[in-house]
Design a protein around this motif. Structure first.
Motif, PDB file in Angstrom:
ATOM      1  N   ALA A 164       0.851  -1.192   0.000  1.00  0.00           N
ATOM      2  CA  ALA A 164       0.000   0.000   0.000  1.00  0.00           C
ATOM      3  C   ALA A 164       0.889   1.244   0.000  1.00  0.00           C
ATOM      4  CB  ALA A 164      -0.924   0.005   1.210  1.00  0.00           C
ATOM      5  N   VAL A 165       0.307   2.349  -0.386  1.00  0.00           N
ATOM      6  CA  VAL A 165       1.027   3.621  -0.379  1.00  0.00           C
ATOM      7  C   VAL A 165       1.330   4.011   1.066  1.00  0.00           C
ATOM      8  CG1 VAL A 165       0.815   6.085  -0.892  1.00  0.00           C
ATOM      9  CG2 VAL A 165       0.001   4.394  -2.541  1.00  0.00           C
ATOM     10  N   ASP A 166       2.560   4.401   1.343  1.00  0.00           N
ATOM     11  CA  ASP A 166       2.936   4.838   2.684  1.00  0.00           C
ATOM     12  C   ASP A 166       3.361   6.305   2.651  1.00  0.00           C
ATOM     13  OD1 ASP A 166       5.361   4.730   1.410  1.00  0.00           O
ATOM     14  OD2 ASP A 166       6.378   3.521   2.942  1.00  0.00           O
ATOM     15  N   LEU A 167       3.766   6.833   3.818  1.00  0.00           N
ATOM     16  CA  LEU A 167       4.136   8.241   3.906  1.00  0.00           C
ATOM     17  C   LEU A 167       5.312   8.568   2.993  1.00  0.00           C
ATOM     18  CD1 LEU A 167       3.779  11.011   5.237  1.00  0.00           C
ATOM     19  CD2 LEU A 167       5.301  10.239   7.070  1.00  0.00           C
ATOM     20  N   ARG A 168       6.282   7.660   2.936  1.00  0.00           N
ATOM     21  CA  ARG A 168       7.469   7.911   2.119  1.00  0.00           C
ATOM     22  C   ARG A 168       7.097   8.055   0.642  1.00  0.00           C
ATOM     23  NH1 ARG A 168      13.000   7.337   2.311  1.00  0.00           N
ATOM     24  NH2 ARG A 168      14.032   6.707   0.373  1.00  0.00           N
ATOM     25  N   SER A 169       6.290   7.138   0.138  1.00  0.00           N
ATOM     26  CA  SER A 169       5.915   7.213  -1.277  1.00  0.00           C
ATOM     27  C   SER A 169       5.039   8.431  -1.551  1.00  0.00           C
ATOM     28  CB  SER A 169       5.213   5.927  -1.724  1.00  0.00           C
ATOM     29  OG  SER A 169       4.108   5.631  -0.906  1.00  0.00           O
ATOM     30  N   GLU A 170       4.218   8.834  -0.571  1.00  0.00           N
ATOM     31  CA  GLU A 170       3.402  10.034  -0.757  1.00  0.00           C
ATOM     32  C   GLU A 170       4.281  11.281  -0.836  1.00  0.00           C
ATOM     33  OE1 GLU A 170       0.719   9.852   2.560  1.00  0.00           O
ATOM     34  OE2 GLU A 170      -0.878   8.941   1.351  1.00  0.00           O
ATOM     35  N   ILE A 171       5.287  11.368   0.039  1.00  0.00           N
ATOM     36  CA  ILE A 171       6.183  12.530   0.018  1.00  0.00           C
ATOM     37  C   ILE A 171       7.024  12.535  -1.252  1.00  0.00           C
ATOM     38  CG2 ILE A 171       8.188  13.581   1.144  1.00  0.00           C
ATOM     39  CD1 ILE A 171       6.990  12.688   3.814  1.00  0.00           C
ATOM     40  N   GLN A 172       7.508  11.369  -1.660  1.00  0.00           N
ATOM     41  CA  GLN A 172       8.273  11.282  -2.899  1.00  0.00           C
ATOM     42  C   GLN A 172       7.425  11.720  -4.094  1.00  0.00           C
ATOM     43  OE1 GLN A 172       9.472   7.164  -2.742  1.00  0.00           O
ATOM     44  NE2 GLN A 172      11.532   7.688  -2.011  1.00  0.00           N
TER      45      GLN A 172
END
Length: 231
Positions: A164-172
């Motif tokens: 699932a999408v996590d904070l790191r991928s959202e910020i990236q």
């Protein structure tokens, strides 16, 4: 047959008649034709002076058809914005481990899963110039990027093997989205206007090839700046 019933000729009343429904591919082509016609009219005479009837006439369809595909005349240009964003999303999905992102972007923009049509770039550049003075077009451009961000995040999460999408991928995804949007705006707003925007909005093979090279160089520069961070 009940008494008094009128016999129907073979084929009548037994199914749908008229022209066959359009395929999804043809619908996409019509949307793009409308988008390109809208850009030329917006550049030539402004958004306020352009009507749905004029856009339809330029494509050979009715104003009713235009409104069937788009809720407003400003939204008519959305397929041109979406094409570039789709190409970037495809690049992220195809980005191989250990390879630079700019290489993946370059490949996707030209020959990838959903390549950005080179002939569209002069029109997109002319369109983006209009977003400086046309709030309606600016809103469409920003909406396109707002909708793109979760798509980028999902692609980055998939690349990292995350369920699932996590904070790191959202910020990236947010960083990438902002860097690329700024790069495209920089490219469009600062590009020379040798022949004027009206001419730029039309196809020219040489201009399109140059535009593609300039855009890729600007996008790559933006990725370098983003990778350096704020330090």
């Amino acid at each position: 047959m009940p008494d008094g019933a009128i016999a129907q000729p073979p084929g009548r009343g037994s199914g749908r008649t008229g022209r066959p429904p359009l395929t999804e591919e043809r619908k996409a082509e019509i949307r793009l034709e409308i988008a390109r016609a809208a850009v030329e009219l917006f550049v030539a005479q402004g958004v306020a002076a352009t009507t749905g009837e004029q856009i339809g006439q330029a494509v050979g369809v009715s104003a009713r058809t235009v409104w069937r595909y788009f809720p407003s005349k400003e939204m008519c240009v959305s397929p041109l914005f979406a094409a570039g964003i789709d190409a970037i999303a495809a690049a992220l999905r195809a980005w191989r481990p250990g390879r630079p992102l700019d290489e993946a972007l370059g490949r996707a923009v030209t020959t990838g899963e959903r390549p950005m049509a080179r002939s569209h770039l002069p029109q997109v550049r002319a369109l983006l110039r209009l977003t400086r003075t046309e709030p309606g077009l600016r809103a469409v451009w920003l909406q396109a990027h707002d909708e793109a961000e979760p798509v980028f995040a999902r692609a980055l999460a998939d690349r990292a093997g995350l369920p699932a999408v996590d904070l790191r991928s959202e910020i990236q995804a947010a960083m990438l989205n902002a860097a690329l949007r700024t790069a495209v705006e920089h490219y469009a707003w600062r590009a020379p206007e040798a022949a004027g925007d009206a001419a730029t909005a039309r196809d020219d093979a040489g201009d399109a090839a140059t535009a593609q090279a300039e855009l890729m160089a600007t996008m790559c520069s933006a990725l370098v700046v983003a990778a350096e961070g704020l330090a």
